[in-house]
Write a protein that holds these residues in place. Sequence first.
Motif, PDB file in Angstrom:
ATOM      1  N   CYS A 270      69.547  -4.352 114.253  1.00 32.50           N
ATOM      2  CA  CYS A 270      69.467  -4.173 115.705  1.00 32.50           C
ATOM      3  C   CYS A 270      69.768  -5.486 116.431  1.00 32.50           C
ATOM      4  O   CYS A 270      69.440  -6.575 115.952  1.00 32.50           O
ATOM      5  CB  CYS A 270      68.077  -3.678 116.108  1.00 32.50           C
ATOM      6  SG  CYS A 270      67.640  -2.064 115.433  1.00 32.50           S
TER       7      CYS A 270
ATOM      8  N   LYS B 214      73.515  -3.310 116.027  1.00 32.13           N
ATOM      9  CA  LYS B 214      73.703  -3.887 117.359  1.00 32.13           C
ATOM     10  C   LYS B 214      73.011  -3.088 118.462  1.00 32.13           C
ATOM     11  O   LYS B 214      73.269  -3.297 119.651  1.00 32.13           O
ATOM     12  CB  LYS B 214      75.190  -4.035 117.698  1.00 32.13           C
ATOM     13  CG  LYS B 214      75.998  -4.817 116.664  1.00 32.13           C
ATOM     14  CD  LYS B 214      75.434  -6.205 116.449  1.00 32.13           C
ATOM     15  CE  LYS B 214      76.238  -6.981 115.402  1.00 32.13           C
ATOM     16  NZ  LYS B 214      75.606  -8.299 115.084  1.00 32.13           N
ATOM     17  N   ALA B 215      72.120  -2.201 118.089  1.00 29.66           N
ATOM     18  CA  ALA B 215      71.398  -1.425 119.098  1.00 29.66           C
ATOM     19  C   ALA B 215      70.330  -2.278 119.770  1.00 29.66           C
ATOM     20  O   ALA B 215      69.718  -3.145 119.140  1.00 29.66           O
ATOM     21  CB  ALA B 215      70.753  -0.203 118.458  1.00 29.66           C
ATOM     22  N   LYS B 216      70.108  -2.017 121.059  1.00 28.02           N
ATOM     23  CA  LYS B 216      69.021  -2.650 121.800  1.00 28.02           C
ATOM     24  C   LYS B 216      67.866  -1.652 121.818  1.00 28.02           C
ATOM     25  O   LYS B 216      67.955  -0.606 122.473  1.00 28.02           O
ATOM     26  CB  LYS B 216      69.480  -3.000 123.216  1.00 28.02           C
ATOM     27  CG  LYS B 216      70.544  -4.087 123.260  1.00 28.02           C
ATOM     28  CD  LYS B 216      71.014  -4.357 124.678  1.00 28.02           C
ATOM     29  CE  LYS B 216      71.839  -3.193 125.216  1.00 28.02           C
ATOM     30  NZ  LYS B 216      72.404  -3.475 126.573  1.00 28.02           N
ATOM     31  N   VAL B 217      66.826  -1.994 121.062  1.00 22.98           N
ATOM     32  CA  VAL B 217      65.783  -1.000 120.756  1.00 22.98           C
ATOM     33  C   VAL B 217      64.471  -1.320 121.455  1.00 22.98           C
ATOM     34  O   VAL B 217      63.996  -2.460 121.441  1.00 22.98           O
ATOM     35  CB  VAL B 217      65.555  -0.935 119.226  1.00 22.98           C
ATOM     36  CG1 VAL B 217      64.436   0.055 118.896  1.00 22.98           C
ATOM     37  CG2 VAL B 217      66.847  -0.535 118.517  1.00 22.98           C
TER      38      VAL B 217
ATOM     39  N   MET C 166      72.777   2.332 114.055  1.00 18.97           N
ATOM     40  CA  MET C 166      71.829   1.505 114.809  1.00 18.97           C
ATOM     41  C   MET C 166      72.233   0.030 114.875  1.00 18.97           C
ATOM     42  O   MET C 166      71.575  -0.762 115.566  1.00 18.97           O
ATOM     43  CB  MET C 166      70.434   1.607 114.176  1.00 18.97           C
ATOM     44  CG  MET C 166      69.787   2.982 114.330  1.00 18.97           C
ATOM     45  SD  MET C 166      69.060   3.255 115.961  1.00 18.97           S
ATOM     46  CE  MET C 166      67.592   2.236 115.860  1.00 18.97           C
TER      47      MET C 166
ATOM     48  N   VAL D 147      64.858  -6.129 119.661  1.00 21.63           N
ATOM     49  CA  VAL D 147      63.716  -5.211 119.560  1.00 21.63           C
ATOM     50  C   VAL D 147      62.666  -5.654 120.556  1.00 21.63           C
ATOM     51  O   VAL D 147      62.202  -6.794 120.521  1.00 21.63           O
ATOM     52  CB  VAL D 147      63.119  -5.200 118.132  1.00 21.63           C
ATOM     53  CG1 VAL D 147      61.853  -4.347 118.101  1.00 21.63           C
ATOM     54  CG2 VAL D 147      64.136  -4.697 117.119  1.00 21.63           C
TER      55      VAL D 147
ATOM     56  N   THR E  62      63.439   8.305 116.537  1.00 17.31           N
ATOM     57  CA  THR E  62      64.274   7.450 117.399  1.00 17.31           C
ATOM     58  C   THR E  62      64.968   8.320 118.439  1.00 17.31           C
ATOM     59  O   THR E  62      65.621   9.316 118.103  1.00 17.31           O
ATOM     60  CB  THR E  62      65.316   6.691 116.566  1.00 17.31           C
ATOM     61  OG1 THR E  62      64.625   5.872 115.617  1.00 17.31           O
ATOM     62  CG2 THR E  62      66.178   5.803 117.450  1.00 17.31           C
TER      63      THR E  62
ATOM     64  N   LYS F  35      65.905  -2.562 111.193  1.00 14.57           N
ATOM     65  CA  LYS F  35      65.433  -3.507 112.208  1.00 14.57           C
ATOM     66  C   LYS F  35      66.329  -4.743 112.282  1.00 14.57           C
ATOM     67  O   LYS F  35      66.674  -5.195 113.381  1.00 14.57           O
ATOM     68  CB  LYS F  35      63.991  -3.919 111.900  1.00 14.57           C
ATOM     69  CG  LYS F  35      63.396  -4.856 112.955  1.00 14.57           C
ATOM     70  CD  LYS F  35      61.969  -5.246 112.622  1.00 14.57           C
ATOM     71  CE  LYS F  35      61.414  -6.199 113.674  1.00 14.57           C
ATOM     72  NZ  LYS F  35      60.027  -6.638 113.355  1.00 14.57           N
TER      73      LYS F  35
END
Length: 285
Positions: free
Chosen positions: A178, A154-157, A152, A181, A138, A175
Motif C-alpha cells: 500500500c 499503491k493503494a491509499k488505505v 492493492m 495506511v 476491504t 500492507k
Amino acid sequence: MKSSKKILALLLCAITVVLCFAGCSKAGLAEEITDKTMLIAYTAEKEPFIYKDENGKLTGFDVEVMKKIFDNVKNDYSNYQFVQVEEDYRIGEDAAYTDEDGNEYVAYVMIGGLQKNIGSFNEEHTFTESIIDNRIVTVTAKDSKIATYADMAKAKVGVVTDAAMTALNKNNAIKKACASVKEYESITDALKDLDSGKLTAVVTDEFSFNVLENKDNYAVLNGELDTISYVYAFKKYDWVDEQYNEAIYQLQSPEYNNADEFTPIVEKYFGYDASDFSFVPTKTK
C-alpha cells in the motif's frame, strides 16, 4: 346430583394441581439461585451480545439465544441465571456466586462475545462451533480499479477499528504494497475520505460496515483479511459443546421448528446475518 358435583369438584381440583405443577416446572430465569440453577457466566457487558437495556434488564443476542435453547441443554437444572465474573474466571472451577449461607456455585458455561483464536483461549477451553463471525473486509468505491487484493499495490488505505489493523498487519505483504495506511476512529470519516478521493480503499469489520444505510454505494472485495469468531465456552474437555451445537442447530433448522428461529435473532441484534454457524449433527443409524 351431589355425587356428580363431587366428581366435578375433584376433576377441577386435579386440573388446578396439574396446572400449578406445570407452571412451577416451566424453565426460565431463576428468582433465587439454588443447586438446580444453571449459572451462565459473562465477564462484561458487550453489546449486542449481552448488555442492560434502559430498564436495567439484561438483554442481547446471547441472552435471547440461551432462553431459546435452555430446555435442550439444561440436563438436571430447572432454571438458569446470568452471573458476571472476573476476567480471569476459570469455567467449571471457580465460584461464580456465593449465597448468604456461604454456599458456592460454579458456572460451567461462559458467553458474552467470547473470541476464539485469540491469546491462549483455544488451549484453555472447549467451545462451540463459531456462532457469530465478524469478517475484516476491504471496501472500495464502486468504480474503483481495485477489484481484488492483488490490486492493492499503491493503494491509499484507511483502517477502522483495532481488529481491522490487526488483520492488515497479519497480511503484511498487502500492507507493505500500500502507498499509505491511515487509522480512523469511525467508519463514517473513513468513507467520507474514500468518497473525496483521499483514500482508495477502507479496511473495516462487517459489524461496522453492514449496518450502514448507504453500504450499497460501495463495493466489497471478495474474501477477507481475517475472521473474528465468537463462541460459547466451557471447561477444557467438558464435552457439552456438542449439546449446545445441537441445540443451536435445532433452533436454526426448519426440521425442528416451523421456520428458522435462529437467523431472525442474529439479524435483530447485528443488523444482518452475521452468522456462519455450520454445525452438522452426526447422523445416528
